[in-house]
Write an enzyme that holds these catalytic residues in place. Structure first.
Site, PDB file in Angstrom:
ATOM      1  CB  SER A  10      -0.898   0.019   1.231  1.00 49.00           C
ATOM      2  OG  SER A  10      -1.402   1.336   1.406  1.00 49.00           O
ATOM      3  CG  HIS A  35      -3.776  -1.724  -1.722  1.00 49.50           C
ATOM      4  ND1 HIS A  35      -4.880  -2.482  -2.046  1.00 49.50           N
ATOM      5  CD2 HIS A  35      -4.165  -0.922  -0.699  1.00 49.50           C
ATOM      6  CE1 HIS A  35      -5.890  -2.165  -1.252  1.00 49.50           C
ATOM      7  NE2 HIS A  35      -5.485  -1.203  -0.427  1.00 49.50           N
ATOM      8  CG  ASP A  37      -5.053   2.238   0.857  1.00 42.65           C
ATOM      9  OD1 ASP A  37      -6.018   1.460   0.718  1.00 42.65           O
ATOM     10  OD2 ASP A  37      -3.957   1.891   1.327  1.00 42.65           O
ATOM     11  CG  MET A  39      -8.254   7.010   2.295  1.00 43.03           C
ATOM     12  SD  MET A  39      -7.416   6.998   3.891  1.00 43.03           S
ATOM     13  CE  MET A  39      -6.606   5.387   3.818  1.00 43.03           C
ATOM     14  CG  HIS A  68      -9.210   0.051  -0.579  1.00 43.12           C
ATOM     15  ND1 HIS A  68      -8.631  -0.158   0.652  1.00 43.12           N
ATOM     16  CD2 HIS A  68     -10.549   0.087  -0.341  1.00 43.12           C
ATOM     17  CE1 HIS A  68      -9.553  -0.232   1.590  1.00 43.12           C
ATOM     18  NE2 HIS A  68     -10.736  -0.079   1.008  1.00 43.12           N
ATOM     19  CG  MET A  70     -11.371   3.199   1.803  1.00 40.63           C
ATOM     20  SD  MET A  70      -9.817   3.167   2.757  1.00 40.63           S
ATOM     21  CE  MET A  70      -8.640   3.191   1.418  1.00 40.63           C
ATOM     22  CG  MET A 139     -11.436  -2.868   5.072  1.00 43.55           C
ATOM     23  SD  MET A 139      -9.927  -2.477   4.171  1.00 43.55           S
ATOM     24  CE  MET A 139      -8.987  -1.565   5.394  1.00 43.55           C
ATOM     25  CG  ASP A 177      -6.068  -2.921   3.159  1.00 40.75           C
ATOM     26  OD1 ASP A 177      -5.042  -2.599   3.776  1.00 40.75           O
ATOM     27  OD2 ASP A 177      -6.679  -2.153   2.384  1.00 40.75           O
TER      28      ASP A 177
END
Ligand code: DX5
Ligand code: ZN
Length: 219
Positions: A10, A35, A37, A39, A68, A70, A139, A177
């Site tokens: 990540s 990966h 992330d 957000m 991913h 979010m 998660m 994760d």
């Protein structure tokens, strides 16, 4: 069927002032997937990167990008992340009223679709769409930050998902994760996971440590 263990560093734990070089370093160090992330400061209490950053990173590796999301709403942004170079796009069922539609959107753009389960979210959230997705992401921390501790209760969920995936007879990645280190990696794989996200455990010690860090997670 459980596949070989793949490591997905990540980049949340990378040096954000040198992201291109960091992605090159984990590629050289033997990562299988990158990966990313994403957000929004709304769905989770932190803000990270938009599609422009993903696009800028695309030329620094040929590894698949595992994005991913979010964020909420999620649908309006899916095409932009796909255009930027995402190969797998995952979303949380709580991100919108129509997660099945989000999956259809990702699939219509020719990419792999993943469903993410928060620690308190039951496997039931994925059961009705298991025939439509390519990846389930469990998660093992509450999303928003790197460096948190692995929540052991998620191992039971991983095992239940392993059975659910195997019953389909299809190839579906089972990714975990949060709080992954050599010890928790072993437990997650024993429970049935075949893709491990790791931020802190991969990026600690700087680029000269990345290959050894990744190797340690493979067990
Ligand atoms: C948390 C992110 C994770 C996180 C993992 O919201 O989805 O990918 O970066 O970080 P570590 O491996 O440090 O727990
Ligand atoms: Zn993540």
């Amino acid at each position: 069927m459980q596949q070989r263990t793949r490591i997905a560093p990540s980049i949340l734990s990378a040096d954000f002032a040198a992201l291109g070089r960091e992605v090159e370093a984990i590629t050289a160090a033997g990562a299988d997937v990158v990966h990313v992330d994403v957000m929004d400061g709304h769905f989770v209490p932190n803000i990270t990167v938009g599609p422009m950053v993903v696009k800028a990173l695309r030329k620094h590796t040929s590894l698949p990008f595992d994005v991913h999301l979010m964020i909420s709403p999620v649908d309006p942004y899916i095409p932009a992340y796909v255009e930027a170079g995402a190969d797998i796009v995952s979303l949380h069922p709580e991100a919108g009223a129509h997660p099945h539609r989000s999956i259809q959107l990702i699939k219509s753009l020719g990419k792999k679709a993943g469903m993410v389960l928060n620690p308190a979210t039951s496997v039931a959230a994925v059961e009705t769409v298991i025939g439509d997705i390519d990846l389930v992401l469990v998660m093992s921390v509450n999303p928003g930050f790197g460096g948190q501790s692995f929540i052991e209760s998620q191992l039971t969920k991983i095992a239940a998902l392993r059975r659910m995936i195997d019953a389909t007879g299809r190839t579906i990645d089972l990714e975990v994760d949060g709080g992954i280190n050599p010890d928790t990696a072993k437990k997650a794989v024993a429970a049935g996971a075949d893709m491990l996200v790791a931020g802190t455990a991969v990026f600690s010690g700087g680029p000269q440590r990345y290959a050894a860090n990744i190797k340690a997670l493979r067990g």
